[in-house]
Motif scaffolding. Sequence first.
Motif, PDB file in Angstrom:
ATOM      1  N   GLU A  35       0.755  -1.352  -0.023  1.00  0.00           N
ATOM      2  CA  GLU A  35       0.099   0.175   0.015  1.00  0.00           C
ATOM      3  C   GLU A  35       0.711   1.271   0.018  1.00  0.00           C
ATOM      4  OE1 GLU A  35       1.205   0.477   4.054  1.00  0.00           O
ATOM      5  OE2 GLU A  35       0.907  -1.373   3.041  1.00  0.00           O
ATOM      6  N   HIS A  36       2.211   1.109  -0.015  1.00  0.00           N
ATOM      7  CA  HIS A  36       2.735   2.292   0.163  1.00  0.00           C
ATOM      8  C   HIS A  36       3.152   3.093  -0.688  1.00  0.00           C
ATOM      9  CE1 HIS A  36       5.741   4.132   3.230  1.00  0.00           C
ATOM     10  NE2 HIS A  36       6.046   5.030   2.398  1.00  0.00           N
ATOM     11  N   PRO A  37       2.772   4.410  -1.043  1.00  0.00           N
ATOM     12  CA  PRO A  37       2.695   5.414  -2.250  1.00  0.00           C
ATOM     13  C   PRO A  37       3.971   5.876  -2.507  1.00  0.00           C
ATOM     14  CG  PRO A  37       1.211   6.208  -0.446  1.00  0.00           C
ATOM     15  CD  PRO A  37       1.794   5.169   0.179  1.00  0.00           C
ATOM     16  N   PHE A  38       4.430   5.860  -3.893  1.00  0.00           N
ATOM     17  CA  PHE A  38       5.730   6.582  -4.328  1.00  0.00           C
ATOM     18  C   PHE A  38       5.317   7.593  -5.200  1.00  0.00           C
ATOM     19  CE2 PHE A  38       6.776   2.308  -3.348  1.00  0.00           C
ATOM     20  CZ  PHE A  38       8.201   2.478  -2.740  1.00  0.00           C
ATOM     21  N   ALA A  47       0.718   3.163  -5.973  1.00  0.00           N
ATOM     22  CA  ALA A  47       1.027   1.945  -5.076  1.00  0.00           C
ATOM     23  C   ALA A  47       1.036   0.753  -5.868  1.00  0.00           C
ATOM     24  CB  ALA A  47       0.256   1.971  -3.833  1.00  0.00           C
ATOM     25  N   LEU A  48       1.976  -0.244  -5.184  1.00  0.00           N
ATOM     26  CA  LEU A  48       1.415  -1.633  -5.840  1.00  0.00           C
ATOM     27  C   LEU A  48       0.271  -2.189  -5.620  1.00  0.00           C
ATOM     28  CD1 LEU A  48       4.721  -3.180  -4.816  1.00  0.00           C
ATOM     29  CD2 LEU A  48       4.127  -2.793  -7.154  1.00  0.00           C
ATOM     30  N   ASN A  49      -0.808  -1.587  -4.590  1.00  0.00           N
ATOM     31  CA  ASN A  49      -2.105  -2.277  -4.473  1.00  0.00           C
ATOM     32  C   ASN A  49      -2.917  -0.945  -3.898  1.00  0.00           C
ATOM     33  OD1 ASN A  49      -4.581  -3.344  -3.829  1.00  0.00           O
ATOM     34  ND2 ASN A  49      -3.530  -5.261  -2.884  1.00  0.00           N
ATOM     35  N   PRO A  50      -3.384  -0.212  -4.718  1.00  0.00           N
ATOM     36  CA  PRO A  50      -4.134   1.012  -4.371  1.00  0.00           C
ATOM     37  C   PRO A  50      -5.235   0.818  -3.658  1.00  0.00           C
ATOM     38  CG  PRO A  50      -3.466   1.004  -6.702  1.00  0.00           C
ATOM     39  CD  PRO A  50      -3.114  -0.121  -6.397  1.00  0.00           C
ATOM     40  N   ALA A  51      -5.757  -0.570  -3.946  1.00  0.00           N
ATOM     41  CA  ALA A  51      -7.098  -0.775  -3.101  1.00  0.00           C
ATOM     42  C   ALA A  51      -6.886  -0.873  -1.572  1.00  0.00           C
ATOM     43  CB  ALA A  51      -7.684  -2.069  -3.677  1.00  0.00           C
ATOM     44  N   VAL A  52      -5.813  -1.353  -1.262  1.00  0.00           N
ATOM     45  CA  VAL A  52      -5.027  -1.414   0.024  1.00  0.00           C
ATOM     46  C   VAL A  52      -4.777  -0.229   0.641  1.00  0.00           C
ATOM     47  CG1 VAL A  52      -3.593  -2.616   1.814  1.00  0.00           C
ATOM     48  CG2 VAL A  52      -4.372  -4.027  -0.359  1.00  0.00           C
ATOM     49  N   THR A  53      -4.238   0.758  -0.346  1.00  0.00           N
ATOM     50  CA  THR A  53      -4.203   2.063   0.280  1.00  0.00           C
ATOM     51  C   THR A  53      -5.104   2.672   0.756  1.00  0.00           C
ATOM     52  OG1 THR A  53      -2.210   1.908  -1.450  1.00  0.00           O
ATOM     53  CG2 THR A  53      -2.748   4.303  -0.475  1.00  0.00           C
ATOM     54  N   MET A  54      -6.144   2.553  -0.040  1.00  0.00           N
ATOM     55  CA  MET A  54      -7.453   3.099   0.133  1.00  0.00           C
ATOM     56  C   MET A  54      -8.044   2.627   1.488  1.00  0.00           C
ATOM     57  SD  MET A  54      -9.778   5.345  -0.642  1.00  0.00           S
ATOM     58  CE  MET A  54     -11.557   5.475  -0.600  1.00  0.00           C
ATOM     59  N   ASP A  55      -7.872   1.486   1.805  1.00  0.00           N
ATOM     60  CA  ASP A  55      -8.295   1.016   3.008  1.00  0.00           C
ATOM     61  C   ASP A  55      -7.426   1.283   4.159  1.00  0.00           C
ATOM     62  OD1 ASP A  55     -10.417  -0.685   1.690  1.00  0.00           O
ATOM     63  OD2 ASP A  55      -8.979  -2.621   1.912  1.00  0.00           O
ATOM     64  N   VAL A  56      -6.297   1.377   3.944  1.00  0.00           N
ATOM     65  CA  VAL A  56      -5.340   2.059   4.898  1.00  0.00           C
ATOM     66  C   VAL A  56      -5.343   3.350   5.334  1.00  0.00           C
ATOM     67  CG1 VAL A  56      -2.801   1.996   5.821  1.00  0.00           C
ATOM     68  CG2 VAL A  56      -3.931  -0.329   4.957  1.00  0.00           C
ATOM     69  N   HIS A  57      -5.108   3.999   4.333  1.00  0.00           N
ATOM     70  CA  HIS A  57      -4.952   5.569   4.166  1.00  0.00           C
ATOM     71  C   HIS A  57      -6.283   6.408   3.920  1.00  0.00           C
ATOM     72  CE1 HIS A  57      -0.705   4.535   5.061  1.00  0.00           C
ATOM     73  NE2 HIS A  57      -0.781   3.995   3.873  1.00  0.00           N
ATOM     74  N   GLY A  58      -7.218   5.911   3.404  1.00  0.00           N
ATOM     75  CA  GLY A  58      -8.261   6.508   3.061  1.00  0.00           C
ATOM     76  C   GLY A  58      -8.342   7.153   1.795  1.00  0.00           C
ATOM     77  N   TRP A  59      -7.193   7.037   0.837  1.00  0.00           N
ATOM     78  CA  TRP A  59      -7.235   7.525  -0.552  1.00  0.00           C
ATOM     79  C   TRP A  59      -6.807   6.562  -1.343  1.00  0.00           C
ATOM     80  CZ3 TRP A  59      -2.350   8.715  -2.806  1.00  0.00           C
ATOM     81  CH2 TRP A  59      -1.309   8.832  -1.852  1.00  0.00           C
ATOM     82  N   LYS A  60      -7.077   6.781  -2.800  1.00  0.00           N
ATOM     83  CA  LYS A  60      -6.613   5.783  -3.569  1.00  0.00           C
ATOM     84  C   LYS A  60      -5.641   6.106  -4.749  1.00  0.00           C
ATOM     85  CE  LYS A  60      -8.179   1.934  -6.836  1.00  0.00           C
ATOM     86  NZ  LYS A  60      -9.439   1.428  -7.220  1.00  0.00           N
ATOM     87  N   PRO A  61      -4.409   5.866  -4.446  1.00  0.00           N
ATOM     88  CA  PRO A  61      -3.437   6.532  -5.705  1.00  0.00           C
ATOM     89  C   PRO A  61      -3.612   5.478  -7.047  1.00  0.00           C
ATOM     90  CG  PRO A  61      -2.412   4.895  -4.159  1.00  0.00           C
ATOM     91  CD  PRO A  61      -3.764   5.252  -3.701  1.00  0.00           C
ATOM     92  N   SER A  62      -2.601   5.820  -7.789  1.00  0.00           N
ATOM     93  CA  SER A  62      -2.888   5.207  -9.160  1.00  0.00           C
ATOM     94  C   SER A  62      -1.868   3.801  -8.935  1.00  0.00           C
ATOM     95  CB  SER A  62      -1.831   5.808 -10.096  1.00  0.00           C
ATOM     96  OG  SER A  62      -2.629   7.197 -10.572  1.00  0.00           O
ATOM     97  N   ASN A  63      -2.089   3.062  -9.866  1.00  0.00           N
ATOM     98  CA  ASN A  63      -1.437   1.417  -9.819  1.00  0.00           C
ATOM     99  C   ASN A  63       0.023   1.710 -10.450  1.00  0.00           C
ATOM    100  OD1 ASN A  63      -1.588  -1.220  -9.426  1.00  0.00           O
ATOM    101  ND2 ASN A  63      -1.753  -1.566 -11.317  1.00  0.00           N
ATOM    102  N   LEU A  64       0.945   1.271  -9.343  1.00  0.00           N
ATOM    103  CA  LEU A  64       2.225   1.334  -9.783  1.00  0.00           C
ATOM    104  C   LEU A  64       2.688   0.305 -10.719  1.00  0.00           C
ATOM    105  CD1 LEU A  64       5.125   2.786  -9.233  1.00  0.00           C
ATOM    106  CD2 LEU A  64       5.467   1.084  -7.563  1.00  0.00           C
ATOM    107  N   VAL A  65       3.307   0.709 -11.849  1.00  0.00           N
ATOM    108  CA  VAL A  65       3.615  -0.519 -13.104  1.00  0.00           C
ATOM    109  C   VAL A  65       4.934  -0.094 -13.448  1.00  0.00           C
ATOM    110  CG1 VAL A  65       1.105  -0.446 -13.874  1.00  0.00           C
ATOM    111  CG2 VAL A  65       2.612   1.068 -15.029  1.00  0.00           C
TER     112      VAL A  65
END
Length: 131
Positions: A35-38, A47-65
Amino acid sequence: DVNNDEQVAVEVGGLWTGPHDDMYIINGNIHVTSEHPFWTVEAGWAALNPAVTMDVHGWKPSNLVLGYHFLDIDSNLVEVVSVEENFGEVLTYNLINVGKFSTYYAEGVLVHNKGEPPPPPPICGDGLGKH
């Protein structure tokens, strides 16, 4: 300080440690949870898993590719060329209350910690190099 386009020293409020079982290794040397955003040049915060970032941090970044570019501490680009799973329980460390925006350099690249997404860092010139 993203508002003033400069790197500044900030006080860190503390250190959290705990186990994670969703670890990845980017480019062979950047260890991160899913979930860690870069900051990426191509997509902003990712982040590698934006859905988990949303669950943990309350906002959704893009998908890291693969192929995206991080910014290092000298504003050079670091291309994401590999992502390896490193599953199994691993002790992780997380900085608490890192300055005003909770944005800092970890393992040499710009990351975000907790809370709302910060404003994007200024990208000068063509957006793909030094200021």
